[in-house]
Design a protein around this motif. Structure first.
Motif, PDB file in Angstrom:
ATOM      1  N   MET A  87       0.829  -1.198   0.000  1.00 34.86           N
ATOM      2  CA  MET A  87       0.000   0.000   0.000  1.00 34.86           C
ATOM      3  C   MET A  87       0.871   1.259   0.000  1.00 34.86           C
ATOM      4  SD  MET A  87      -3.149   0.771  -0.024  1.00 34.86           S
ATOM      5  CE  MET A  87      -4.282   2.046   0.324  1.00 34.86           C
ATOM      6  N   LYS A  88       2.003   1.229   0.703  1.00 36.87           N
ATOM      7  CA  LYS A  88       2.875   2.402   0.757  1.00 36.87           C
ATOM      8  C   LYS A  88       3.440   2.772  -0.610  1.00 36.87           C
ATOM      9  CE  LYS A  88       4.220   2.342   5.577  1.00 36.87           C
ATOM     10  NZ  LYS A  88       5.345   2.340   6.523  1.00 36.87           N
ATOM     11  N   PRO A  89       3.835   1.795  -1.445  1.00 35.87           N
ATOM     12  CA  PRO A  89       4.334   2.178  -2.770  1.00 35.87           C
ATOM     13  C   PRO A  89       3.260   2.888  -3.615  1.00 35.87           C
ATOM     14  CG  PRO A  89       4.977  -0.067  -2.295  1.00 35.87           C
ATOM     15  CD  PRO A  89       4.047   0.363  -1.205  1.00 35.87           C
ATOM     16  N   PHE A  90       2.028   2.449  -3.481  1.00 37.46           N
ATOM     17  CA  PHE A  90       0.938   3.082  -4.222  1.00 37.46           C
ATOM     18  C   PHE A  90       0.757   4.535  -3.785  1.00 37.46           C
ATOM     19  CE2 PHE A  90      -3.568   4.210  -4.578  1.00 37.46           C
ATOM     20  CZ  PHE A  90      -3.702   4.136  -5.960  1.00 37.46           C
ATOM     21  N   ILE A  91       0.766   4.787  -2.499  1.00 37.61           N
ATOM     22  CA  ILE A  91       0.624   6.150  -1.977  1.00 37.61           C
ATOM     23  C   ILE A  91       1.809   7.001  -2.419  1.00 37.61           C
ATOM     24  CG2 ILE A  91       0.541   7.536   0.124  1.00 37.61           C
ATOM     25  CD1 ILE A  91      -0.997   5.205   1.425  1.00 37.61           C
ATOM     26  N   PHE A  92       3.007   6.445  -2.381  1.00 39.76           N
ATOM     27  CA  PHE A  92       4.206   7.165  -2.794  1.00 39.76           C
ATOM     28  C   PHE A  92       4.125   7.564  -4.272  1.00 39.76           C
ATOM     29  CE2 PHE A  92       8.589   7.146  -4.435  1.00 39.76           C
ATOM     30  CZ  PHE A  92       9.104   8.191  -3.682  1.00 39.76           C
ATOM     31  N   ILE A  93       3.712   6.629  -5.126  1.00 43.56           N
ATOM     32  CA  ILE A  93       3.584   6.910  -6.558  1.00 43.56           C
ATOM     33  C   ILE A  93       2.497   7.947  -6.807  1.00 43.56           C
ATOM     34  CG2 ILE A  93       2.937   5.900  -8.789  1.00 43.56           C
ATOM     35  CD1 ILE A  93       4.367   3.341  -7.849  1.00 43.56           C
ATOM     36  N   ALA A  94       1.381   7.832  -6.107  1.00 46.30           N
ATOM     37  CA  ALA A  94       0.295   8.796  -6.265  1.00 46.30           C
ATOM     38  C   ALA A  94       0.749  10.200  -5.857  1.00 46.30           C
ATOM     39  CB  ALA A  94      -0.914   8.371  -5.444  1.00 46.30           C
ATOM     40  N   ALA A  95       1.526  10.307  -4.784  1.00 48.58           N
ATOM     41  CA  ALA A  95       2.023  11.605  -4.338  1.00 48.58           C
ATOM     42  C   ALA A  95       2.964  12.215  -5.374  1.00 48.58           C
ATOM     43  CB  ALA A  95       2.726  11.469  -2.999  1.00 48.58           C
ATOM     44  N   ILE A  96       3.820  11.393  -5.966  1.00 42.99           N
ATOM     45  CA  ILE A  96       4.741  11.890  -6.992  1.00 42.99           C
ATOM     46  C   ILE A  96       3.971  12.370  -8.221  1.00 42.99           C
ATOM     47  CG2 ILE A  96       6.534  11.187  -8.631  1.00 42.99           C
ATOM     48  CD1 ILE A  96       7.720   9.484  -6.399  1.00 42.99           C
ATOM     49  N   VAL A  97       2.959  11.634  -8.612  1.00 42.44           N
ATOM     50  CA  VAL A  97       2.155  12.019  -9.771  1.00 42.44           C
ATOM     51  C   VAL A  97       1.446  13.342  -9.508  1.00 42.44           C
ATOM     52  CG1 VAL A  97       0.128  11.387 -11.143  1.00 42.44           C
ATOM     53  CG2 VAL A  97       1.884   9.688 -10.650  1.00 42.44           C
TER      54      VAL A  97
END
Length: 79
Positions: A1-11
């Motif tokens: 779940m953390k990688p998804f949140i990290f990618i969403a924040a970068i986007v």
């Protein structure tokens, strides 16, 4: 779940905010289109003035189109 949140924040951080349409500059168009560009710029200025009036009067979104149309009609009648 953390990688998804990290990618969403970068986007979200990488995207640029949407900007409104810039005013037409009659000096930057070909001479044969200058008159049309001047008319378009005048129309854009009238639209912005009416939008500012709507913001100052705190017009509800559902009533905004009718307000803007009425404002533009009254400005056209004054000319």
């Amino acid at each position: 779940m953390k990688p998804f949140i990290f990618i969403a924040a970068i986007v979200l951080l990488a995207t640029t905010p949407a900007r409104s349409q810039a005013l037409v500059d009659p000096n930057k168009v070909a001479p044969e289109f200058r008159e049309a560009a001047e008319k378009r710029r005048a129309e854009q200025i009238r639209q912005r003035e009416c939008a500012l009036k709507a913001d100052l009067e705190k017009v509800l979104p559902r009533d905004r189109t009718a307000f803007l149309n009425h404002c533009l009609e009254t400005m056209a009648a004054k000319q």
